[in-house]
Motif scaffolding. Structure first.
Motif, mmCIF file in Angstrom:
data_model
loop_
_atom_site.group_PDB
_atom_site.id
_atom_site.type_symbol
_atom_site.label_atom_id
_atom_site.label_comp_id
_atom_site.label_asym_id
_atom_site.label_seq_id
_atom_site.Cartn_x
_atom_site.Cartn_y
_atom_site.Cartn_z
ATOM 1 N N MET A 123 -14.099 -27.745 9.014
ATOM 2 C CA MET A 123 -14.410 -27.046 7.769
ATOM 3 C C MET A 123 -14.791 -28.060 6.694
ATOM 4 O O MET A 123 -14.126 -29.088 6.524
ATOM 5 C CB MET A 123 -13.199 -26.230 7.303
ATOM 6 C CG MET A 123 -13.469 -25.402 6.045
ATOM 7 S SD MET A 123 -11.959 -24.639 5.371
ATOM 8 C CE MET A 123 -11.548 -23.513 6.707
ATOM 9 N N LYS A 124 -15.856 -27.745 5.967
ATOM 10 C CA LYS A 124 -16.323 -28.635 4.909
ATOM 11 C C LYS A 124 -15.275 -28.718 3.804
ATOM 12 O O LYS A 124 -14.707 -27.721 3.386
ATOM 13 C CB LYS A 124 -17.644 -28.101 4.338
ATOM 14 C CG LYS A 124 -18.331 -29.034 3.383
ATOM 15 C CD LYS A 124 -19.659 -28.454 2.949
ATOM 16 C CE LYS A 124 -20.370 -29.373 1.957
ATOM 17 N NZ LYS A 124 -21.661 -28.774 1.507
ATOM 18 N N LYS A 125 -15.020 -29.934 3.326
ATOM 19 C CA LYS A 125 -13.989 -30.119 2.314
ATOM 20 C C LYS A 125 -14.442 -29.581 0.955
ATOM 21 O O LYS A 125 -15.602 -29.669 0.579
ATOM 22 C CB LYS A 125 -13.600 -31.594 2.192
ATOM 23 C CG LYS A 125 -12.800 -32.098 3.379
ATOM 24 C CD LYS A 125 -12.108 -33.410 3.078
ATOM 25 C CE LYS A 125 -11.174 -33.792 4.221
ATOM 26 N NZ LYS A 125 -10.426 -35.026 3.931
ATOM 27 N N PHE A 126 -13.474 -29.026 0.234
ATOM 28 C CA PHE A 126 -13.692 -28.492 -1.107
ATOM 29 C C PHE A 126 -13.564 -29.653 -2.088
ATOM 30 O O PHE A 126 -12.556 -30.365 -2.108
ATOM 31 C CB PHE A 126 -12.647 -27.418 -1.385
ATOM 32 C CG PHE A 126 -12.860 -26.645 -2.651
ATOM 33 C CD1 PHE A 126 -13.794 -25.626 -2.703
ATOM 34 C CD2 PHE A 126 -12.116 -26.918 -3.783
ATOM 35 C CE1 PHE A 126 -13.978 -24.891 -3.856
ATOM 36 C CE2 PHE A 126 -12.284 -26.183 -4.939
ATOM 37 C CZ PHE A 126 -13.221 -25.174 -4.979
ATOM 38 N N LYS A 127 -14.578 -29.833 -2.916
ATOM 39 C CA LYS A 127 -14.613 -31.010 -3.786
ATOM 40 C C LYS A 127 -14.061 -30.703 -5.176
ATOM 41 O O LYS A 127 -14.510 -29.788 -5.846
ATOM 42 C CB LYS A 127 -16.052 -31.527 -3.915
ATOM 43 C CG LYS A 127 -16.627 -32.075 -2.619
ATOM 44 C CD LYS A 127 -18.034 -32.623 -2.840
ATOM 45 C CE LYS A 127 -18.623 -33.192 -1.556
ATOM 46 N NZ LYS A 127 -19.983 -33.741 -1.797
ATOM 47 N N ILE A 128 -13.092 -31.530 -5.586
ATOM 48 C CA ILE A 128 -12.493 -31.417 -6.913
ATOM 49 C C ILE A 128 -12.921 -32.610 -7.751
ATOM 50 O O ILE A 128 -12.685 -33.762 -7.380
ATOM 51 C CB ILE A 128 -10.957 -31.385 -6.831
ATOM 52 C CG1 ILE A 128 -10.486 -30.109 -6.136
ATOM 53 C CG2 ILE A 128 -10.333 -31.509 -8.220
ATOM 54 C CD1 ILE A 128 -8.996 -30.085 -5.871
ATOM 55 N N GLY A 129 -13.549 -32.330 -8.884
ATOM 56 C CA GLY A 129 -13.852 -33.388 -9.843
ATOM 57 C C GLY A 129 -12.684 -33.512 -10.804
ATOM 58 O O GLY A 129 -12.357 -32.556 -11.524
ATOM 59 N N PHE A 130 -12.021 -34.663 -10.819
ATOM 60 C CA PHE A 130 -10.799 -34.851 -11.601
ATOM 61 C C PHE A 130 -11.114 -35.565 -12.907
ATOM 62 O O PHE A 130 -11.678 -36.670 -12.920
ATOM 63 C CB PHE A 130 -9.783 -35.652 -10.787
ATOM 64 C CG PHE A 130 -8.480 -35.885 -11.481
ATOM 65 C CD1 PHE A 130 -7.860 -34.872 -12.200
ATOM 66 C CD2 PHE A 130 -7.849 -37.121 -11.400
ATOM 67 C CE1 PHE A 130 -6.647 -35.090 -12.839
ATOM 68 C CE2 PHE A 130 -6.637 -37.346 -12.032
ATOM 69 C CZ PHE A 130 -6.034 -36.329 -12.755
ATOM 70 N N LEU A 131 -10.746 -34.900 -14.010
ATOM 71 C CA LEU A 131 -10.950 -35.465 -15.354
ATOM 72 C C LEU A 131 -9.596 -35.660 -16.037
ATOM 73 O O LEU A 131 -9.037 -34.710 -16.610
ATOM 74 C CB LEU A 131 -11.799 -34.529 -16.209
ATOM 75 C CG LEU A 131 -13.329 -34.562 -16.090
ATOM 76 C CD1 LEU A 131 -13.917 -33.509 -17.033
ATOM 77 C CD2 LEU A 131 -13.873 -35.933 -16.439
ATOM 78 N N PRO A 132 -9.008 -36.847 -15.998
ATOM 79 C CA PRO A 132 -7.758 -37.097 -16.721
ATOM 80 C C PRO A 132 -8.073 -37.465 -18.174
ATOM 81 O O PRO A 132 -8.703 -38.483 -18.442
ATOM 82 C CB PRO A 132 -7.151 -38.275 -15.968
ATOM 83 C CG PRO A 132 -8.316 -38.988 -15.362
ATOM 84 C CD PRO A 132 -9.441 -38.004 -15.207
ATOM 85 N N LEU A 133 -7.646 -36.641 -19.110
ATOM 86 C CA LEU A 133 -8.110 -36.757 -20.497
ATOM 87 C C LEU A 133 -6.986 -37.093 -21.476
ATOM 88 O O LEU A 133 -5.850 -36.619 -21.340
ATOM 89 C CB LEU A 133 -8.765 -35.443 -20.930
ATOM 90 C CG LEU A 133 -9.973 -34.989 -20.087
ATOM 91 C CD1 LEU A 133 -10.386 -33.582 -20.483
ATOM 92 C CD2 LEU A 133 -11.129 -35.955 -20.255
ATOM 93 N N THR A 134 -7.337 -37.883 -22.479
ATOM 94 C CA THR A 134 -6.457 -38.180 -23.596
ATOM 95 C C THR A 134 -7.330 -38.470 -24.811
ATOM 96 O O THR A 134 -8.556 -38.315 -24.746
ATOM 97 C CB THR A 134 -5.521 -39.359 -23.273
ATOM 98 O OG1 THR A 134 -4.636 -39.565 -24.374
ATOM 99 C CG2 THR A 134 -6.288 -40.639 -23.012
ATOM 100 N N LYS A 135 -6.699 -38.902 -25.887
ATOM 101 C CA LYS A 135 -7.424 -39.202 -27.118
ATOM 102 C C LYS A 135 -7.382 -40.705 -27.366
ATOM 103 O O LYS A 135 -6.376 -41.358 -27.066
ATOM 104 C CB LYS A 135 -6.778 -38.444 -28.288
ATOM 105 C CG LYS A 135 -7.636 -38.330 -29.530
ATOM 106 C CD LYS A 135 -7.028 -37.289 -30.478
ATOM 107 C CE LYS A 135 -7.881 -37.112 -31.724
ATOM 108 N NZ LYS A 135 -7.744 -38.211 -32.660
#
Length: 457
Positions: A1-13
């Protein structure tokens, strides 16, 4: 099964980043990597200014994630998530906030929830699909919320990419199986591909003996105590099973509806009932719906993606005001994966066609008990958008008191409320049943897809 892609954005100021947040970033990424069959893209450093976000966007544009998970370690700029989602074609966004830490010395430590609130407003205004997860890193509850959100996004992708092979169209007089192809493409994304019954029959007749033998072995394997119908009918059922699976590749479709009567029953066309055939296809991964009901095919695929269990295409045949339970049923086309445990089923003649006992093949058994969700996807009264019926209940132990595939269900809203909702709102007579309570997931799906939910509770 093709992997589900997660774009990870760790955010702060800017100027808020510290060693604690860097540790949070690593731990949050590790949680995402534990999700089933996913690939996590990006998120190898905290993003605190727009320039860093633009650089990360280049990585996302190259890898095309299926969803963005924006983790707010603290408050963050309101430009970053909208920029990323819009540039990626309005990719869905999961906004992950953390509970506010103790304000040591009176100082606000994170202001994470407020950041997700601000971003939700923009995403809502621009019709970008979004979901909210609120919880601490490392907690089981948070992990479960992330899994649930990703599961819903997967289901959206699933139905958007559906190509439905409509074999023969709908059956005569069943306006409840009508569909608007253009509305479906516009509002949900699924595409209908027409396949003639003649093409399926011809494909079945061209199969080699070895190909039919292989299919016979598969469908006999679904029956736990053998065959009570003609072997000739079993072989015809197996040949059509193999033919439809071949046409899946030829037409590039992922699911089927079938005009299962009257033509296929006639000796001039083929000479069997298609009930068991439909159940075998679903049982072996090719979800197939009776009577040409396209919207039911969409619903079944949605339920399968959310629950991981084969769904049941059914009619509501008993629903009395004063009864403790209603009965869901169909003619012998259920997948045996949801058969009542220990029940000895067999491939048999139809109980109705030609007066009964004349033609096969049906596969009859009661369904297993357990928590269920009943649903129906259909059009609103003016045909401008979609609506969805949602009702939960408890499937109870059921014998084969009527031939076919029955299940007695104690609905949480009661029989009277269910009957009144179905009739007074003019719902179609076909339903989709899934095991488990997936009502909250369906409501989230409806919110994001602008579908009007009607809940029986």
């Amino acid at each position: 099964m093709k992997k589900f892609k997660i774009g990870f954005l760790p955010l702060t100021k800017e100027n808020w980043t510290n060693d604690v947040m860097e540790a949070q970033r690593k731990q949050a990424r590790e949680m995402l990597e534990k999700l089933d069959n996913v690939e996590v893209i990006g998120g190898n450093a905290m993003i605190d200014v727009e320039a860093k976000a633009v650089k990360e966007l280049e990585v996302f544009e190259e890898n095309r994630p299926d969803v963005i998970i924006a983790f707010y370690a603290t408050f963050s700029l309101g430009t970053i998530v909208p920029l990323v989602s819009q540039r990626l074609g309005k990719v869905p966004v999961i906004l992950w906030s953390i509970p506010e830490p103790d304000p040591a010395g009176g100082r606000l430590q994170a202001n994470s929830f407020c950041a997700t609130n601000m971003n939700a407003h923009f995403l809502w205004r621009f019709h970008i699909p979004y979901f909210s997860v609120h919880g601490n890193i490392g907690e089981d509850k948070t992990q479960a919320s992330l899994e649930r959100a990703v599961r819903i996004v997967r289901s959206i992708k699933k139905v958007k990419n559906l190509r439905i092979g409509s074999i023969g169209g709908r059956v005569p007089g069943f306006y409840t199986s009508c569909c608007s192809e253009m509305l479906l493409r516009d509002k949900i994304g699924s595409e209908v591909k027409t396949i003639t019954m003649l093409e399926v029959v011809n494909e079945a007749k061209k199969l080699t003996e070895a190909e039919v033998d292989e299919a016979v072995e598969l469908i006999k394997g679904d029956a736990s105590c053998g065959v009570a119908t003609k072997e000739e009918h079993v072989r015809k059922c197996a040949a059509m099973f193999a033919a439809i699976r071949k046409l899946k590749t030829k037409f590039g479709v992922s699911t089927f509806t079938m005009r299962c009567w009257p033509e296929i029953i006639s000796d001039e066309m083929y000479g069997i009932t298609a009930c068991a055939l439909i159940g075998h296809l679903t049982n072996h991964g090719d979800l197939t719906v009776c009577e040409g009901d396209v919207y039911a095919a969409v619903m079944l695929n949605l339920e399968k993606e959310l629950s991981g269990i084969d769904p049941f295409f059914c009619d509501l045949i008993m629903c009395e005001d004063d009864s403790d339970y209603a009965v869901l049923w169909h003619c012998g086309a259920a997948p045996c994966s949801i058969r009542k445990e220990g029940y000895q089923s067999k491939l048999d003649f139809s109980s109705t066609v030609g007066g009964g006992g004349v033609k096969g093949v049906v596969h009859e058994f009661p369904l297993k008990p357990g928590k269920i969700t009943l649903a129906r996807l259909g059009e609103t009264r003016d045909g401008s958008k979609f609506r969805m019926l949602i009702a939960t209940g408890e499937g109870i132990d059921t014998d084969l008191f009527v031939r076919g595939n029955p299940l007695k269900v104690k609905f949480d809203g009661g029989c009277k409320k269910l009957k009144e909702t179905v009739f007074n709102n003019g719902f179609e007579h076909h339903f989709s049943m899934s095991y488990g309570d997936i009502s909250s997931e369906l409501l989230e799906f409806c919110r994001v897809m602008d579908i009007e939910p009607i809940v029986v509770k």
